[in-house]
Scaffold this active site. Structure first.
Site, PDB file in Angstrom:
ATOM      1  N   ARG C 207       0.836  -1.189   0.000  1.00 14.56           N
ATOM      2  CA  ARG C 207       0.000   0.000   0.000  1.00 14.56           C
ATOM      3  C   ARG C 207       0.880   1.251   0.000  1.00 14.56           C
ATOM      4  NH1 ARG C 207      -3.625  -1.565   3.256  1.00 14.56           N
ATOM      5  NH2 ARG C 207      -4.746   0.383   3.288  1.00 14.56           N
ATOM      6  N   ALA C 228       6.423  -2.272  -4.804  1.00 12.66           N
ATOM      7  CA  ALA C 228       6.557  -1.500  -3.566  1.00 12.66           C
ATOM      8  C   ALA C 228       5.528  -0.371  -3.493  1.00 12.66           C
ATOM      9  CB  ALA C 228       7.970  -0.951  -3.457  1.00 12.66           C
ATOM     10  N   HIS C 229       5.534   0.325  -2.355  1.00 14.53           N
ATOM     11  CA  HIS C 229       4.580   1.399  -2.080  1.00 14.53           C
ATOM     12  C   HIS C 229       4.679   2.535  -3.106  1.00 14.53           C
ATOM     13  CE1 HIS C 229       7.761   4.005  -0.372  1.00 14.53           C
ATOM     14  NE2 HIS C 229       8.322   2.853  -0.068  1.00 14.53           N
ATOM     15  N   ASN C 230       3.514   3.074  -3.466  1.00 19.92           N
ATOM     16  CA  ASN C 230       3.413   4.249  -4.335  1.00 19.92           C
ATOM     17  C   ASN C 230       3.884   4.019  -5.772  1.00 19.92           C
ATOM     18  OD1 ASN C 230       3.769   5.408  -1.380  1.00 19.92           O
ATOM     19  ND2 ASN C 230       2.668   6.950  -2.566  1.00 19.92           N
ATOM     20  N   SER C 248       7.795   4.178  -5.299  1.00 19.71           N
ATOM     21  CA  SER C 248       7.506   5.396  -6.056  1.00 19.71           C
ATOM     22  C   SER C 248       7.954   5.358  -7.511  1.00 19.71           C
ATOM     23  CB  SER C 248       8.123   6.628  -5.367  1.00 19.71           C
ATOM     24  OG  SER C 248       7.603   6.763  -4.067  1.00 19.71           O
TER      25      SER C 248
END
Lengths: 329, 329, 329
Positions: C207, C228-230, C248
């Site tokens: 998330r 991974a996140h973002n 990201s």
């Protein structure tokens, strides 16, 4: 002594209370030595019994020489550390479809789900929270640890061990582009794990498109390994953690694959091939080769290349020296 | 302001309704800036409050300067986004063995399975469908997310977080060839996770053959990481996704391992060592080194080698020029 | 014939009882040929019907020529192999929070856990032992295989497929050092999987810290992949097993990433970029590039470098020859 054979040098009356290795010596423990090089000076000062390979030069109060210390270790360990398994019986919170056939002395743990037409042979242990999909067959004396999935129509032989988090029979990764979108290739094949296969935690073995993905008798697979659809693996292979084998590839018997390797799809790896860690196989490897690198090649050639790589700065300097001499003189 | 400190330049009466970063600016949000270089021209035109590092050159209606914007972000986030956790209590569909000892204010979710002799300390949250094997001990204020496995006789300290799919205490990968077959080495050791350890989704930590696999206080491990049997990891290490550490290796304190790294078995990595992404360690690394490559070497040396590699075509041309001059003239 | 189109050369009265590929020919089966090069001499001796690409030169009793044999295979397979799914209905051992909203004809299997405020749209199948966290929304006609986790507040579009062991919405890996310890960055963002996304066994999608991790319509992700996140992934991407994409980063549309690749955090990969197996991206890749190697570069340049690498021993010898001539004569 009667369990492990070998011969004793020392006091035949000593008592041992446990078993250990050179890394965790406790007073009263039988200490196993697997390699000569691991012995430091401090050991001989501790009054231990040491089990080591015939011919090793060790000073200790008591020594037991055996042919293969690791084998002796495997045999003796269960005498000191009992691994007690769940009792036979079906936990009241498990769901067993009425059409499933459960053998004698089977244990099925809390929250497990056994779908229709599943067959589980005698003496197998299904730990809690396991899922066995419809029509799958599990052999005798298997150990299926908590939170593993065996999807529909898969076949496990006898004495198969699945560590927790293993997924057997997920759909293979196959799509065909049609206009702008990918259509999914249905995966209606199965996975067959032959007798004595063991698979490590969170590894995945995908089902075949048609036919089968097959892992041969006695093959051992470590954690977080990916075996793709329609792969065929021979007998007694060792596949170490985080390796991946792409679709329709085949491995012969007695292959040893170290950690973090990869094999391209439709690759063919012969019998007794050894892959060093992180090898990336992009075509086929004949029998009895030792390979490394990416793309994987003969290990000795790869090693020479690595050595020359480390000499690149020297090489550049020598070229500059040559140029100075040749072009400027 | 009182939560994050710092000083304001602008209107002390502004109201904020949320919190954001430079990537998701919404009107009325407090926007955090972590790096000077991320600022584009358009920001100053939006009437936001910007929180940034003391001394940054930003144009905005309102600015809050703080010493460490990421720290301020961590402190302020829970004020705007509540992370509400399950209430204490045991879900009726969970199975708790009568011999298990459950502390005060513990939450145990739907379908969880807590085996005999387990001890769970106060204020810990066990989410649904978790498995805790017999004799394992879970410390205070832990968060054990859905579908994690802690096998038998493992020990978790206080405030340990296990993300979903983590497997603690699977058997180590050890076999000894005996004739044509591999015999399994029993794994009767344990796993110890010290206080404040966090482990990411679908990572695996294998139990020791004998003794323990240990992860030190405050160490954080990302997703899909493999920690093999008998590994020792020090305090406050960071291990990024898809890395693997082979059997009996050790890491010191404050090691930072970037993504997709590997460490050979029996490797020794010192304190404060940093490994760049995809490093493959094949022996030992002394304290305070920064390494990269495979086999891993000093990072600066590796970088030089990479630069020279990219110059290989030029190098070949220069050798050909030399040969033309030297051998053909 | 009516299902797959094409035209027949041979007996229009033949009967087929199954469907197969060149690897598993059985009498009475319709055999699909996907590549000319796979044909061996023995095939023409077996009285099969072969489906192949228009213009292929095959000898067989009966031939059906089609434009795209893989497409024909996808269309015909369900006629011979039924994939029967669970019936609509909620299993009595499943836990459904009274505040959850369940659509028409939904199936929820044994031991599943559906938390409060979850919304599940019509015709979706939730297999046994699945966890859906509070506030998450699952679209229409999804297939959520056994033992997957969707944490709180995530959003899945229509026709999303999650293979077993997938973890959606685990916390991202973010910490900030404060004195000697790492403070956890709370992750209060979500994961959004758009329509027609499929994710392979034991893959993880974290998330976002704030905002969202998003995977675009029609993107297909293989097993043991780490998102991974973002991260933002575009439409119709293909991401093969054991690849990892760090925090990201963004991918455009129609990206194809082969197995065991890695992308650094904050990396930007353009539209239609292709990454060869094991590519390691350390910065940004513009649209329409084909890259390989680590650090990833233009694929042709990388291939030339690999060729020169294999010539290093020759290169050394030539330098020695030059030195002999230049310095010793």
């Amino acid at each position: 002594m009667s369990y492990i054979g070998g011969h004793l040098v020392g006091d035949p009356e000593f008592e041992v209370f446990g078993i250990g290795t050179i890394d965790n010596i406790t007073s009263g423990n039988l200490v196993f030595l697997f390699h000569q090089q691991k012995i430091s000076g401090s050991i001989s000062s501790i009054p231990e019994v040491i089990v080591c390979k015939e011919g090793m030069d060790i000073r200790a109060k008591n020594l037991i020489f055996v042919e293969n210390p690791r084998l002796a270790f495997i045999k003796l360990l269960p005498k000191f550390y009992s691994q007690d398994y769940p009792e036979p019986g079906i936990h009241p919170t498990a769901f067993i479809h009425p059409q499933a056939k459960i053998g004698e002395r089977v244990s099925i743990g809390s929250g497990a789900c056994i779908e229709t037409d599943v067959v589980i042979a005698d003496d197998t242990i299904i730990f809690p929270q396991v899922y066995i999909g419809k029509g799958s067959r599990i052999g005798k004396s298997c150990l299926i640890y908590p939170q593993t999935v065996v999807r529909e129509n898969c076949i496990l032989g006898d004495r198969v061990i699945l560590q927790s988090g293993v997924i057997i029979g997920g759909d293979g990764f196959g799509y065909e582009k049609y206009g702008d979108v990918y259509l999914k290739v249905p995966h209606v094949g199965k996975v067959i794990l032959e007798d004595d296969v063991e698979i490590g935690a969170n590894s995945t073995v995908d089902r075949a498109t048609l036919g089968e993905t097959r892992i041969g008798t006695g093959t051992k697979i470590d954690n977080l390994v990916m075996i793709a659809h329609n792969v065929k693996i021979g007998k007694n292979c060792i596949i170490v953690a985080q390796s991946g084998i792409a679709g329709s590839s085949s491995l012969g018997d007695d292959v040893i694959m170290a950690g973090q390797c990869g094999v391209v799809d439709h690759g063919k790896i012969g019998n007794r091939v050894r892959l060093a860690a992180r090898s990336g196989v992009v075509n086929s490897i004949p029998d009895d080769q030792m390979v490394s690198g990416f793309p994987a090649q003969d290990h000795k050639t790869e090693m020479k290349e690595k050595v020359l790589l480390r000499k690149l700065p020297d090489l550049w300097q020598r070229i500059k020296n040559l140029e100075k001499k040749v072009f400027k003189s």
